[in-house]
Design a protein around this motif. Structure first.
Motif, PDB file in Angstrom:
ATOM      1  N   MET A   1       0.819  -1.220  -0.049  1.00 27.94           N
ATOM      2  CA  MET A   1       0.210   0.114   0.071  1.00 27.94           C
ATOM      3  C   MET A   1       0.868   1.400  -0.036  1.00 27.94           C
ATOM      4  N   LEU A   2       1.901   1.293   0.831  1.00 20.66           N
ATOM      5  CA  LEU A   2       2.844   2.335   1.027  1.00 20.66           C
ATOM      6  C   LEU A   2       3.563   2.696  -0.537  1.00 20.66           C
ATOM      7  N   LYS A   3       3.621   1.819  -1.414  1.00 22.08           N
ATOM      8  CA  LYS A   3       4.275   1.773  -2.688  1.00 22.08           C
ATOM      9  C   LYS A   3       3.252   2.254  -3.734  1.00 22.08           C
ATOM     10  N   HIS A   4       2.137   1.617  -3.637  1.00 24.19           N
ATOM     11  CA  HIS A   4       1.007   1.893  -4.406  1.00 24.19           C
ATOM     12  C   HIS A   4      -0.422   1.150  -4.038  1.00 24.19           C
ATOM     13  N   ARG A   5      -1.173   2.084  -3.835  1.00 23.28           N
ATOM     14  CA  ARG A   5      -2.383   1.826  -3.171  1.00 23.28           C
ATOM     15  C   ARG A   5      -3.404   0.613  -4.017  1.00 23.28           C
ATOM     16  N   GLY A   6      -3.011   0.542  -5.341  1.00 27.55           N
ATOM     17  CA  GLY A   6      -3.800  -0.452  -6.061  1.00 27.55           C
ATOM     18  C   GLY A   6      -3.424  -1.742  -5.839  1.00 27.55           C
ATOM     19  N   THR A   7      -2.213  -1.931  -5.123  1.00 29.47           N
ATOM     20  CA  THR A   7      -1.594  -3.347  -4.655  1.00 29.47           C
ATOM     21  C   THR A   7      -2.757  -4.113  -4.248  1.00 29.47           C
ATOM     22  N   TYR A   8      -3.372  -3.316  -3.196  1.00 28.44           N
ATOM     23  CA  TYR A   8      -4.330  -4.121  -2.241  1.00 28.44           C
ATOM     24  C   TYR A   8      -5.710  -3.519  -2.081  1.00 28.44           C
ATOM     25  N   GLU A   9      -6.178  -2.595  -3.151  1.00 28.37           N
ATOM     26  CA  GLU A   9      -7.231  -2.085  -3.085  1.00 28.37           C
ATOM     27  C   GLU A   9      -7.797  -1.559  -4.396  1.00 28.37           C
ATOM     28  N   ILE A  10      -9.010  -2.083  -4.540  1.00 27.58           N
ATOM     29  CA  ILE A  10      -9.791  -1.692  -5.884  1.00 27.58           C
ATOM     30  C   ILE A  10     -10.496  -0.642  -6.021  1.00 27.58           C
ATOM     31  N   MET A  11     -10.929   0.131  -4.816  1.00 29.92           N
ATOM     32  CA  MET A  11     -11.379   1.350  -4.765  1.00 29.92           C
ATOM     33  C   MET A  11     -10.881   2.341  -3.829  1.00 29.92           C
ATOM     34  N   ARG A  12     -10.927   3.442  -4.037  1.00 32.55           N
ATOM     35  CA  ARG A  12     -10.468   4.705  -3.231  1.00 32.55           C
ATOM     36  C   ARG A  12     -11.386   5.076  -2.180  1.00 32.55           C
ATOM     37  N   PRO A  13     -10.724   5.020  -0.726  1.00 32.31           N
ATOM     38  CA  PRO A  13     -11.901   5.029   0.168  1.00 32.31           C
ATOM     39  C   PRO A  13     -12.625   6.457   0.295  1.00 32.31           C
ATOM     40  N   GLU A  14     -12.021   7.395  -0.511  1.00 26.72           N
ATOM     41  CA  GLU A  14     -12.524   8.772  -0.555  1.00 26.72           C
ATOM     42  C   GLU A  14     -13.882   8.809  -1.302  1.00 26.72           C
TER      43      GLU A  14
ATOM     44  N   VAL B   1     -16.120   6.506  -1.385  1.00 26.98           N
ATOM     45  CA  VAL B   1     -17.131   5.945  -0.996  1.00 26.98           C
ATOM     46  C   VAL B   1     -17.534   6.839   0.341  1.00 26.98           C
ATOM     47  N   GLY B   2     -16.838   7.750   0.713  1.00 25.77           N
ATOM     48  CA  GLY B   2     -17.027   8.465   2.082  1.00 25.77           C
ATOM     49  C   GLY B   2     -16.189   8.283   3.136  1.00 25.77           C
ATOM     50  N   TRP B   3     -15.217   7.313   2.925  1.00 27.15           N
ATOM     51  CA  TRP B   3     -14.223   7.197   4.052  1.00 27.15           C
ATOM     52  C   TRP B   3     -12.941   8.299   3.810  1.00 27.15           C
ATOM     53  N   ALA B   4     -12.402   8.792   4.991  1.00 23.12           N
ATOM     54  CA  ALA B   4     -11.078   9.970   5.026  1.00 23.12           C
ATOM     55  C   ALA B   4      -9.964   9.230   4.256  1.00 23.12           C
ATOM     56  N   GLN B   5      -9.575   8.192   4.498  1.00 25.79           N
ATOM     57  CA  GLN B   5      -8.484   7.590   3.900  1.00 25.79           C
ATOM     58  C   GLN B   5      -8.348   6.004   4.452  1.00 25.79           C
ATOM     59  N   SER B   6      -7.307   5.352   3.552  1.00 26.10           N
ATOM     60  CA  SER B   6      -7.300   3.995   4.318  1.00 26.10           C
ATOM     61  C   SER B   6      -6.494   4.002   5.583  1.00 26.10           C
ATOM     62  N   GLN B   7      -6.650   2.849   6.272  1.00 21.93           N
ATOM     63  CA  GLN B   7      -6.047   2.930   7.714  1.00 21.93           C
ATOM     64  C   GLN B   7      -5.014   1.802   7.808  1.00 21.93           C
ATOM     65  N   MET B   8      -3.964   2.110   8.303  1.00 25.14           N
ATOM     66  CA  MET B   8      -2.880   1.110   8.394  1.00 25.14           C
ATOM     67  C   MET B   8      -2.958   0.794  10.070  1.00 25.14           C
ATOM     68  N   VAL B   9      -3.461  -0.384  10.335  1.00 25.46           N
ATOM     69  CA  VAL B   9      -3.868  -0.788  11.735  1.00 25.46           C
ATOM     70  C   VAL B   9      -2.237  -1.414  12.108  1.00 25.46           C
ATOM     71  N   LEU B  10      -1.745  -0.930  13.333  1.00 27.43           N
ATOM     72  CA  LEU B  10      -0.664  -1.433  13.731  1.00 27.43           C
ATOM     73  C   LEU B  10      -1.021  -2.796  14.911  1.00 27.43           C
ATOM     74  N   GLY B  11      -0.385  -3.827  14.201  1.00 29.06           N
ATOM     75  CA  GLY B  11      -0.436  -5.025  15.142  1.00 29.06           C
ATOM     76  C   GLY B  11       0.643  -6.021  14.808  1.00 29.06           C
ATOM     77  N   ARG B  12       0.431  -7.191  15.205  1.00 27.30           N
ATOM     78  CA  ARG B  12       1.622  -8.178  15.394  1.00 27.30           C
ATOM     79  C   ARG B  12       2.018  -8.482  13.849  1.00 27.30           C
ATOM     80  N   HIS B  13       1.221  -8.201  12.985  1.00 29.95           N
ATOM     81  CA  HIS B  13       1.354  -8.422  11.491  1.00 29.95           C
ATOM     82  C   HIS B  13       2.022  -7.347  10.942  1.00 29.95           C
ATOM     83  N   SER B  14       2.195  -6.244  11.481  1.00 27.42           N
ATOM     84  CA  SER B  14       2.622  -4.964  10.767  1.00 27.42           C
ATOM     85  C   SER B  14       4.160  -5.078  10.437  1.00 27.42           C
ATOM     86  N   GLY B  15       4.462  -4.572   9.550  1.00 28.25           N
ATOM     87  CA  GLY B  15       5.939  -4.292   9.079  1.00 28.25           C
ATOM     88  C   GLY B  15       6.726  -3.052   9.320  1.00 28.25           C
ATOM     89  N   ARG B  16       8.016  -3.291   9.095  1.00 26.64           N
ATOM     90  CA  ARG B  16       8.783  -1.626   9.379  1.00 26.64           C
ATOM     91  C   ARG B  16       8.563  -0.779   8.605  1.00 26.64           C
TER      92      ARG B  16
END
Length: 526
Positions: free
Chosen positions: A314-327, A329-344
Motif C-alpha cells: 500500500m505504501l508503494k502503490h495503493r492499487g496493490t491491495y485496494e480496488i476502490m479509493r476510500p474517498e 465511498v465516503g471514508w477519509a482515507q485508508s487505515q494502517m492498523v498497527l499490530g503483530r502482523h505489521s511491518g517496518r
C-alpha cells in the motif's frame, strides 16, 4: 449544468436504484423507525441519489400512513413509491398518502408461486391473474407510474410468470419486479429467467424489468448483478443490506460493483458514491443496528490493512491491495492498523505522520520494541509508538495538560450543556475557557478547542469499559483530523468525561508536535 451525482463516464444505459430500506428494511427485527426518523433518512436517500424511495406500506397502520405521507410531501429529487397488495383498500390508501408528491409511484404485488397460491392465498392461477390485473388497473387510475411485483417469482412456473407479466403490462404497469422472496436462486438461474421473460413477455419493451433479491444464501448482490446481465434495469436494495431475515441486496455493494466493474457490466447508476458511508452510518445510528467491521465498502475494516506485506504494498502503490479509493465511498482515507502482523515500512510511515523523526538505527530499535509490544496487545496505538520513541509515557511529554474540568448538563427542555476547563499550556501558563454544546461531551470538546486554539474535527468517538463493577474505569477513544491529518487519542479514567478530555488533549498534543516537526522531519523507510 451536469448533475453532480453522475460521473461524466456513466453510460447511457443506467440502472435505476430502488431503495426499500424504509419499507422492507424497516420490517426487519430491530430496525423499526419513528416517523421523524423515516423522514430524515428519506432525505438522506434523496441526497445519496437514489432514484426510487419505497417509503412504506400505508395500509398497515395509521402511524405508517402518516409517516409515508410526510415523506411524499416533503422529499424531492426521487420518485416516492408506496406498497400495496392487489386489494382496493391498500391501493386507495397509497393514493391518499401520495397526494401532493411530485413523482408518485404505486407498487402493487400478489404472490404467484404454487406454494403461495395454495397455502397463503387459497387461489388458483386464474384468480391470481384476475386480481393482478385489477390491482394494476386501479393503481393506474390514480397514478401513471405503476410497478407490479410477482411475489415469490423465482419459485413460480415460468409460463405463468410470462402470462402474469404480459397481463400486467397490458393493464398499465411500467415496471415488472421479479422478487427472489426467499433468497433461494443462484446467479445463473436468475439471469436465465430474466432473459426468458424479456424474450417471451408480450410488449416487454414497454416495461422496465426489476430484481428484488434476498440474502438467505448470501447471494443477494451476486443475484442482482446476474439479473442485470439478464436485462434487469431496476434493482431493489437497502442500505447496509437490512431487511427481512438475512436481509436484502446491499445498495452500497451493488453500486460499487457496477462502478468498479463498469467495463464488464456496461451500466452505471446515479448514486453519489461519496455519500455511501455517511448514509450507512446514519442508518446505523437511527436503528441501532451496527455494521460488521468486515462489511464490504462501509465496514470499518473495508480499507484497513494490518499485514506487513499488504502495508508495504500500500505504501508503494495503493492499487496493490485496494480496488476502490476510500474517498470515493465516503471514508477519509485508508487505515494502517498497527499490530503483530505489521511491518517496518508501516511503522516508519506512522512515525512520520506523528512528526517523530528517527534515523535508520533508531527505527530498528523502535521496530524491535514494537514487535515485542504487539505480542502483548491486539492493536498498538499512536500513544504506544510515541512512548517507544520518547522512552517515556507520551502523556508525560511536554504539551497541554488537564488541570480541572467542570461539565453541567440536564434533561430539562431549557437546559444547556456547558463545560469549563483549565489547562496547563506547553509554556507553563494556565489557560481557562468555557463553552456550550449540544451535549456534555460536545461542550467539553468545544471548551478544549477554545483553550488550545486548535480546530479538531472529530470523526469518531467511542466509550468502553476497561474494568468491571460500579467503580469501573472507562476508556474514551477519539479519532479526529487536524490540518488534514488523522490522529487517534485515548484516555482512561473512572470519570468518562475526564477520559474524553484526556483523549482529546492527546490528539491536540500530537498535532502540535506534527506542526513543530513538519519542516525538518525525515524518516528512513526500508
Amino acid at each position: 449544468m451536469t448533475d453532480a451525482r453522475t460521473p461524466a463516464d456513466v453510460p447511457v444505459d443506467t440502472v435505476t436504484i430502488f431503495d426499500t430500506s424504509l419499507r422492507d428494511g424497516e420490517q426487519s427485527p430491530g430496525c423499526s423507525m419513528s416517523a421523524p426518523q423515516k423522514l430524515r433518512f428519506a432525505h438522506a436517500l434523496a441526497e445519496l441519489g437514489v432514484d426510487v424511495i419505497e417509503a412504506g406500506f400505508p395500509a398497515s397502520s395509521k402511524a405508517d400512513f402518516d409517516g409515508v405521507r410526510a415523506i411524499a410531501r416533503d422529499v424531492s429529487g426521487a420518485t416516492i413509491a408506496m406498497l400495496a397488495r392487489c386489494v382496493d383498500a391498500d391501493i386507495e390508501a397509497c393514493a391518499r398518502a401520495l397526494d401532493g408528491s411530485a413523482r408518485p409511484r404505486i407498487h402493487v404485488f400478489i404472490s404467484t408461486s404454487p406454494l403461495h397460491r395454495e397455502h397463503k392465498l387459497g387461489l388458483d392461477r386464474a384468480q391470481v391473474l384476475e386480481r393482478a390485473v385489477a390491482g394494476v388497473a386501479l393503481a393506474r387510475h390514480y397514478v401513471d407510474d405503476v410497478e407490479f411485483s410477482a411475489e415469490d417469482a423465482l419459485r413460480t412456473e415460468p409460463d405463468f410468470l410470462v402470462e402474469v407479466c404480459s397481463a400486467a403490462i397490458a393493464a398499465g404497469a411500467r415496471t415488472l419486479n421479479l422478487p427472489d422472496t426467499v433468497g433461494v436462486t443462484t446467479p445463473a438461474e436468475i439471469r436465465a429467467l430474466f432473459e426468458h421473460l424479456r424474450a417471451h413477455v408480450v410488449d416487454a419493451d414497454r416495461a422496465v424489468f426489476s430484481a428484488h433479491c434476498h440474502d438467505d444464501l448470501g447471494l443477494a448482490v451476486a443475484n442482482s448483478l446476474a439479473a442485470i446481465e439478464g436485462g434487469a434495469r431496476q434493482v431493489e436494495c437497502t442500505v447496509n443490506g437490512i431487511g427481512e431475515r438475512a436481509g436484502n441486496a446491499a445498495l452500497e455493494e451493488l453500486v460499487m460493483a457496477l462502478n468498479v466493474r463498469r467495463a464488464w457490466y456496461g451500466v452505471g447508476t446515479r448514486i453519489d458514491t461519496r455519500r455511501l458511508v455517511p448514509t450507512s452510518r446514519l442508518l446505523a445510528r437511527i436503528t441501532g443496528m451496527h455494521v460488521q467491521r468486515n462489511k464490504a465498502v462501509v465496514g470499518q475494516n473495508a480499507f484497513a490493512h494490518e499485514s506487513g506485506i499488504h502495508q508495504h504494498g500500500m505504501l508503494k502503490h495503493r492499487g496493490t491491495y485496494e480496488i476502490m479509493r476510500p474517498e470515493d465511498v465516503g471514508w477519509a482515507q485508508s487505515q494502517m492498523v498497527l499490530g503483530r502482523h505489521s511491518g517496518r515500512a508501516a511503522i516508519a510511515d506512522r512515525l512520520r505522520t506523528l512528526g517523530l523523526a528517527v534515523d535508520e538505527a533508531q527505527l530498528n530499535g523502535v521496530f524491535a520494541a514494537f514487535k515485542a509490544l504487539a505480542e502483548k496487545k491486539r492493536e498498538v496505538f499512536d500513544a504506544d509508538l510515541e512512548a517507544l520513541v520518547l522512552g517515556t509515557d507520551a502523556r508525560a511529554a511536554r504539551g497541554w495538560r488537564l488541570l480541572r474540568a467542570h461539565v453541567s448538563t440536564g434533561v430539562a427542555e431549557d437546559s444547556l450543556p456547558t463545560a469549563s476547563v483549565q489547562l496547563l499550556a506547553p509554556d507553563g501558563t494556565r489557560v481557562s475557557e468555557a463553552a456550550v454544546g449540544d451535549g456534555p461531551v460536545h461542550a467539553l470538546f468545544a471548551a478544549l478547542a477554545r483553550a488550545t486554539g486548535l480546530r479538531v474535527d472529530v470523526d469518531q468517538y467511542h466509550v468502553s469499559s476497561v474494568t468491571t463493577g460500579d467503580d469501573a474505569q472507562g476508556q474514551a477513544s477519539v479519532t479526529a483530523r487536524v490540518d488534514g491529518i488523522e490522529h487517534t487519542g485515548s484516555g482512561t479514567s473512572t470519570d468518562i468525561l475526564e477520559a474524553s478530555a484526556l483523549a482529546w488533549l492527546e490528539i491536540a498534543n500530537r498535532a502540535q508536535r506534527v506542526r513543530s516537526a513538519a519542516p525538518e522531519r525525515e524518516v528512513v523507510v526500508a
